[in-house]
Design an enzyme around this catalytic site. Structure first.
Site, PDB file in Angstrom:
ATOM      1  CG  ASP A  73      -2.393 -14.402   4.879  1.00 20.05           C
ATOM      2  OD1 ASP A  73      -3.189 -14.977   4.122  1.00 20.05           O
ATOM      3  OD2 ASP A  73      -2.038 -13.216   4.713  1.00 20.05           O
ATOM      4  NE  ARG A 110      -4.591 -16.388  -4.768  1.00 23.59           N
ATOM      5  CZ  ARG A 110      -4.022 -15.641  -3.826  1.00 23.59           C
ATOM      6  NH1 ARG A 110      -2.749 -15.306  -3.937  1.00 23.59           N
ATOM      7  NH2 ARG A 110      -4.730 -15.221  -2.794  1.00 23.59           N
ATOM      8  CB  SER A 135     -11.801 -10.146   0.532  1.00 28.40           C
ATOM      9  OG  SER A 135     -10.675  -9.765  -0.238  1.00 28.40           O
ATOM     10  NE  ARG A 185       1.184 -15.901   4.387  1.00 26.93           N
ATOM     11  CZ  ARG A 185       2.080 -14.971   4.702  1.00 26.93           C
ATOM     12  NH1 ARG A 185       3.024 -15.213   5.582  1.00 26.93           N
ATOM     13  NH2 ARG A 185       2.028 -13.771   4.153  1.00 26.93           N
ATOM     14  NE  ARG A 217      -3.856  -2.336   2.207  1.00 28.22           N
ATOM     15  CZ  ARG A 217      -3.835  -3.661   1.994  1.00 28.22           C
ATOM     16  NH1 ARG A 217      -2.688  -4.307   1.819  1.00 28.22           N
ATOM     17  NH2 ARG A 217      -4.977  -4.348   1.955  1.00 28.22           N
ATOM     18  CD  GLN A 228      -5.765 -10.058  -1.724  1.00 27.11           C
ATOM     19  OE1 GLN A 228      -6.402 -10.628  -2.621  1.00 27.11           O
ATOM     20  NE2 GLN A 228      -4.606 -10.495  -1.283  1.00 27.11           N
ATOM     21  CE  LYS A 268      -6.584 -16.078   1.798  1.00 25.02           C
ATOM     22  NZ  LYS A 268      -6.701 -14.627   1.568  1.00 25.02           N
TER      23      LYS A 268
HETATM   24  C1  S3P Z   1      -4.228  -9.117   2.177  1.00 23.41           C
HETATM   25  C2  S3P Z   1      -5.462  -9.626   2.441  1.00 23.41           C
HETATM   26  C3  S3P Z   1      -5.727 -11.060   2.623  1.00 23.41           C
HETATM   27  C4  S3P Z   1      -4.455 -11.865   2.854  1.00 23.41           C
HETATM   28  C5  S3P Z   1      -3.355 -11.450   1.940  1.00 23.41           C
HETATM   29  C6  S3P Z   1      -3.031  -9.976   2.104  1.00 23.41           C
HETATM   30  C7  S3P Z   1      -4.087  -7.662   1.981  1.00 23.41           C
HETATM   31  O1  S3P Z   1      -6.362 -11.556   1.449  1.00 23.41           O
HETATM   32  O2  S3P Z   1      -4.705 -13.245   2.712  1.00 23.41           O
HETATM   33  O3  S3P Z   1      -2.170 -12.192   2.213  1.00 23.41           O
HETATM   34  O4  S3P Z   1      -2.948  -7.156   2.029  1.00 23.41           O
HETATM   35  O5  S3P Z   1      -5.104  -6.999   1.787  1.00 23.41           O
HETATM   36  P1  S3P Z   1      -7.974 -11.478   1.260  1.00 23.41           P
HETATM   37  O6  S3P Z   1      -8.338 -10.063   1.270  1.00 23.41           O
HETATM   38  O7  S3P Z   1      -8.221 -12.092  -0.092  1.00 23.41           O
HETATM   39  O8  S3P Z   1      -8.539 -12.286   2.373  1.00 23.41           O
END
Ligand code: S3P
Length: 453
Positions: free
Chosen positions: A325, A127, A172, A400, A31, A174, A352
């Site tokens: 994670d 994915r 999520s 992981r 970010r 993300q 994942k």
């Molecule tokens: C992350 C969000 C998570 C996590 C990933 C990093 C992020 O994924 O598993 O390693 O930095 O926003 P999801 O948002 O798909 O759960």
């Protein structure tokens, strides 16, 4: 990543002890580069994770017009192009193994008038991307992807973005972040409703760079996060704390090795990330939170961990987003605990870097543990002693999974090997060196016959 697979083997170690620091938080690192890249002026990033995933984000932001340099002192500098100022990349953007880079960038690019092509490695191209292309299409972007909305993906950004209110259907960060980042170059207010709280670094960092972000309670539960579009973002200094998801491996290793006494310093303790710590303490783990403090707006602490007799528990589904994670390494702790650990509501683990439910179930079973994977659950039956070990586990491009089985091998009678440790470079460069520095025995397995050796 280098071409040849890199097998590693972990042998039973003595107690783990000392003081360590783990590399910077991956989520914050991505970010900081992205927001620095669309801010005006210079952003300075201290403690950036220099893992392959984050380097993929840096390379992509450079290809989109930002200037990014690493100083000799390890501080990273970003000179951004301003909100809306990213330019069309001439080449395909290779996001490597990184789902976060891909989904967050898809958001950022969706509201720029450009076309960009994104691809990735054998894990990333499997994915699902529909979770971001669906809301971003509502904002006006178009996408061309392979069937099942998989990479390679063409992002055709819009020059007439429309703000939306979007309820995220899966927990999520993300997806939340992709929509908010698309909202940056969109007039009006873009709102994301999330029913279960996920990591909030995007919201916090948007504010830090000067955007107006409001967080309110949503009707029906959860939060509505809204961003006023087209702000002027200004370059800032970012301090990246240690990644709790990396610390997790050292923490579990110390818990399952009797007489260990380890301090992991300066770990990021954002409450939306600390589910593993709560869980391990509930299992009887001795984890002391020392010197809790705030650094640049994020809570951090030093964690003192001692070898402990663990017991199995039920891990409730609502805890999943705060430790999403960490389930692979929790499964390792559970395999060394006494009694049954049931991890509930963890279906997201199937999408994942690998299908982590299947990978953990298969690998633990190969090491002699009794384990069952359901569609959304993982159940591990511990006996109070580590399982036998003596297997070579496939890592399937999943960092992981690789680190979790190497931690297990520190406790089993027979060693545990992984067929390929290269994916560890995505998130935790020098994992083996750092672990060996506190007493672990993780070795190159190229010259041995794997776990039988
Ligand atoms: C992350 C969000 C998570 C996590 C990933 C990093 C992020 O994924 O598993 O390693 O930095 O926003 P999801 O948002 O798909 O759960």
């Amino acid at each position: 990543m280098t071409h040849a697979p890199k097998p590693l083997i972990a042998r039973r170690s003595g107690a783990l002890s000392g003081h360590i620091r783990v590399p910077g938080d991956k989520s914050i690192s991505h970010r900081a580069l992205m927001l620095g890249g669309v801010a005006v002026g210079e952003t300075e990033i201290h403690g950036l994770l220099e893992g392959e995933d984050v380097l993929a984000t840096a390379a992509a932001m450079r290809a989109l017009g930002a200037e990014i340099e690493r100083g000799a002192d390890g501080v990273w500098h970003v000179w951004g192009v301003g909100v809306g100022g990213l330019t069309e990349p001439a080449q395909v953007l290779d996001m490597g193994n990184s789902g976060t880079s891909t989904r967050l960038l898809a958001g950022l690019l969706a509201t720029h008038p450009l076309t960009a092509f994104l691809t990735g490695d054998g894990s990333l191209v499997r994915r699902p991307m529909a979770r971001v292309t669906e809301p971003l299409s509502r904002m006006g972007a178009s996408f061309v992807a392979r069937r099942g909305e998989r990479l390679p993906l063409a992002v055709i950004g819009t020059d007439r973005p429309v703000p939306i209110t979007y309820e995220v259907p899966v927990a999520s960060a993300q997806v939340k972040s992709a929509v908010l980042l698309a909202g940056l170059n969109t007039p009006g207010r873009t709102t994301v409703i999330e029913r279960s709280p996920t990591r909030d670094y995007t919201e916090t960092m948007l504010r830090h760079f000067g955007a107006e972000v409001r967080v309110e309670r949503a009707d029906g539960g959860g939060h509505a996060i809204s961003l006023t579009g087209q702000p002027e973002l200004t370059g800032r200094t970012v301090q990246v704390p240690g990644d709790i998801s990396s610390a997790a491996f050292a923490i579990v290793a110390a818990l399952i090795r009797p007489d260990s006494d380890l301090v992991v310093e300066r770990v990021g303790m954002n409450p939306r990330r600390t589910g593993l710590i709560d869980t391990l303490i509930e299992m009887g783990g001795s984890i002391e939170i020392l010197n809790p403090r705030e650094e640049a707006g994020e809570p951090v602490a030093d964690l003192r961990v001692r070898g402990s007799a663990l017991k199995g528990i039920d891990v409730p589904p609502e805890r999943a987003p705060s430790m999403i994670d960490e389930y692979p390494v929790l499964a390792v702790a559970a395999a060394c605990a006494e009694g049954t650990t049931r991890m509930l509501g963890v279906g997201e683990l199937r999408v994942k870097e690998s299908d982590r439910l299947a990978m953990m179930a298969d690998g633990l079973a190969a090491c002699g543990a009794r384990v069952e994977a359901g569609e959304e659950t993982l159940t591990v039956h511990g006996t109070g002693r580590p399982p036998a070990g003596g297997a070579t586990v496939a890592t399937a491009l999943d960092n992981r999974i690789a680190m979790s089985f190497l931690v297990l091998g520190l406790a089993t009678d027979a060693p545990v090997a992984v067929d390929d440790a290269r994916p560890i470079e995505t998130s935790f460069p020098d994992f083996a060196g750092l672990m060996n520095g506190i007493g672990a025995r993780i070795e190159d397995a190229t010259d041995t016959d794997g776990a039988g050796a």
